[in-house]
Design an enzyme around this catalytic site. Structure first.
Site, PDB file in Angstrom:
ATOM      1  N   TYR A 136       0.813  -1.213   0.000  1.00  0.00           N
ATOM      2  CA  TYR A 136       0.000   0.000   0.000  1.00  0.00           C
ATOM      3  C   TYR A 136       0.843   1.258   0.000  1.00  0.00           C
ATOM      4  O   TYR A 136       0.373   2.323  -0.420  1.00  0.00           O
ATOM      5  CB  TYR A 136      -0.982  -0.020   1.179  1.00  0.00           C
ATOM      6  CG  TYR A 136      -2.220  -0.795   0.829  1.00  0.00           C
ATOM      7  CD1 TYR A 136      -3.255  -0.198   0.129  1.00  0.00           C
ATOM      8  CD2 TYR A 136      -2.327  -2.142   1.134  1.00  0.00           C
ATOM      9  CE1 TYR A 136      -4.380  -0.910  -0.239  1.00  0.00           C
ATOM     10  CE2 TYR A 136      -3.447  -2.875   0.775  1.00  0.00           C
ATOM     11  CZ  TYR A 136      -4.467  -2.251   0.084  1.00  0.00           C
ATOM     12  OH  TYR A 136      -5.575  -2.963  -0.290  1.00  0.00           O
ATOM     13  N   HIS A 156      -6.568  -2.135   6.860  1.00  0.00           N
ATOM     14  CA  HIS A 156      -5.782  -3.110   6.090  1.00  0.00           C
ATOM     15  C   HIS A 156      -4.855  -3.930   6.990  1.00  0.00           C
ATOM     16  O   HIS A 156      -4.146  -4.801   6.504  1.00  0.00           O
ATOM     17  CB  HIS A 156      -4.948  -2.395   5.030  1.00  0.00           C
ATOM     18  CG  HIS A 156      -5.745  -1.904   3.864  1.00  0.00           C
ATOM     19  ND1 HIS A 156      -6.442  -2.750   3.033  1.00  0.00           N
ATOM     20  CD2 HIS A 156      -5.965  -0.648   3.394  1.00  0.00           C
ATOM     21  CE1 HIS A 156      -7.054  -2.032   2.093  1.00  0.00           C
ATOM     22  NE2 HIS A 156      -6.781  -0.760   2.298  1.00  0.00           N
TER      23      HIS A 156
END
Length: 459
Positions: free
Chosen positions: A5, A162
């Site tokens: 990410y 996440h």
């Protein structure tokens, strides 16, 4: 959230910084906060294996690498505006592309003029949080005749939505091969057939759960009871990080994931004349004032070659539990430790690997495989080996070594160095001040490793 990410989130910052550098150079954007934008590029490159693929952390998809469009752009900007580091040219060469702008032109000219130098990634501790005070990610690397061993331990913040509940988990790579893997996320991006390309239900029920990672599970419950808002309040605590030619050590503590149960993991990557390749020593110490049961899973890849204990393979499969991820593990076998501890050897990609662990007589040794309660075949059916320690009062230690050894020629049909070089691993002392582990090789050499449990000062 991890490098997967980071490469996604950093791109707009890098593009905006390029515009600022070109139009408002007096802003000196690449000097801001001690060069934090350039540090971001080097940090993400430091989280890759020998094939340039990112180490899987949190909701990562395996296979993402520095060949992504975000890193092609970012490497060019870092080279052009960051002093034209010749090591970045070798990264660009492996990427095989440059962008059609001033940064890409600088890379192309540097490569054409033969200025590239190898980008050798050192062992590094990356600290987490806005000011680097909220845990971290430790990466140890060691080269040897057959490539590189790279060891990653996670003691970061949760990582928000996440994030996975996996404090003090580790992954271990031999070159780009996963010796012990992190599952990553249960998702097929842009593959419509699988949940429309979005996260699958098993991402929450399996991939995020503690049992899905190589770290201790207390009472078969997920860390922070699987509640993100609780996990977001805490982070792991870096304890010790030291590199060197022959021994490298990283150590961290986690004191909040399981209430009054405190965890301390120390991992060393050791080069020694007794071993053909670097050996990992793993010392996982647990303190508690309650009676608990502990599971330490290992998600290995490959085919079992040898054990030093008897086990019974299951003829009828059943899940290991009903919740916290255990519902997705088939129990495939069970055994008990031998008097010399526990050893498991396996074979993968023409190389042999071995785990040697200290044991209590009452330990249970479980074989498992991912895939139970998975009606749509969303999960990979990867194998696992679990050391289960039940009804423990007070403190306990899991001590293990992990070896890379030997190889097999498919053409010559000959294997070399196919057996482990370590005979046993024993915990010889564990008190409030010190934990001492004894490693004995098959050649009767004895090595001792001591951890100071309360004093992490560096001499």
């Amino acid at each position: 959230e991890g490098p997967y990410y980071q490469r996604y989130a950093m791109l707009p910052y890098m593009i905006f910084s390029q515009a600022l550098a070109n139009k408002i150079p007096e802003a000196k954007i690449y000097s801001y906060r001690d060069g934090i934008l350039l540090k971001a590029v080097y940090a993400i490159l430091s989280q890759t294996n020998t094939a340039g693929k990112f180490f899987p952390v949190n909701d990562a998809l395996k296979g993402m690498s520095y060949k992504s469009r975000e890193l092609i752009k970012s490497v060019g900007i870092a080279y052009h505006f960051g002093g034209q580091d010749p090591r970045l040219l070798s990264v660009a060469l492996n990427q095989g592309k440059v962008t059609l702008d001033d940064a890409g032109l600088s890379l192309a000219m540097g490569l054409a003029n033969g200025k590239a130098k190898p980008f050798n990634i050192p062992s590094i501790q990356l600290t987490d949080g806005a000011n680097g005070k909220q845990g971290g990610l430790g990466i140890l690397r060691s080269t040897f005749e057959d490539g590189e061993a790279s060891l990653v331990m996670k003691y970061t913040r949760q990582g928000g939505g996440h994030g996975h509940f996996d404090k003090l988990a580790f992954t271990y790579f031999h070159n780009e091969n996963e010796v012990f893997q992190d599952y990553g996320s249960a998702r097929w991006v842009n593959i419509e057939q699988k949940g429309g390309g979005r996260y699958l239900p098993e991402n929450r029920s399996w991939a995020k759960q503690t049992i899905a990672h190589n770290t201790v599970v207390v009472n078969q419950k997920t860390q922070f009871n699987g509640i993100v808002k609780n996990a977001n309040r805490f982070h792991g605590d870096p304890y010790f990080f030291k590199t060197g030619d022959e021994i490298q050590v990283m150590s961290a503590k986690e004191n909040n994931a399981y209430g009054n149960t405190k965890m301390h993991r120390t991992m060393a990557l050791i080069k020694h004349e007794s071993f053909d390749a670097p050996v990992v020593l793993d010392v996982f110490r647990i303190q508690s004032d309650t009676i608990n049961s502990y599971d330490l899973p290992y998600y290995y890849n490959g085919h079992v070659m040898l054990t030093n204990f008897d086990y019974q393979k299951e003829s009828i499969l059943s899940p290991l539990g009903e919740e916290h991820g255990y519902q997705h593990l088939w129990k495939t076998g069970e055994g008990s430790p031998s008097k010399n501890g526990t050893k498991l050897s396996w074979f993968n990609n023409d190389v042999f690997y071995s785990l040697t662990a200290s044991s209590l007589e009452s330990d249970k040794l479980l074989f498992a495989r991912i895939g139970a309660n998975d009606p749509n075949f969303n999960l990979r059916n990867d194998p696992a080996f679990i050391i289960r320690r039940e009804n423990i009062s007070g403190n306990t230690v899991f001590a293990s070594t992990y070896e890379i050894h030997g190889k097999y020629s498919q053409v010559a049909e000959v294997g070399t160095n196919t057996y482990s070089s370590i005979s046993s691993v024993e915990v010889v002392l564990n008190n409030n001040d010190y934990t001492v582990v004894k490693v004995t090789t098959v050649n009767k050499e004895v090595l001792f490793f001591a951890v100071s449990n309360n004093d992490n000062s560096v001499e």
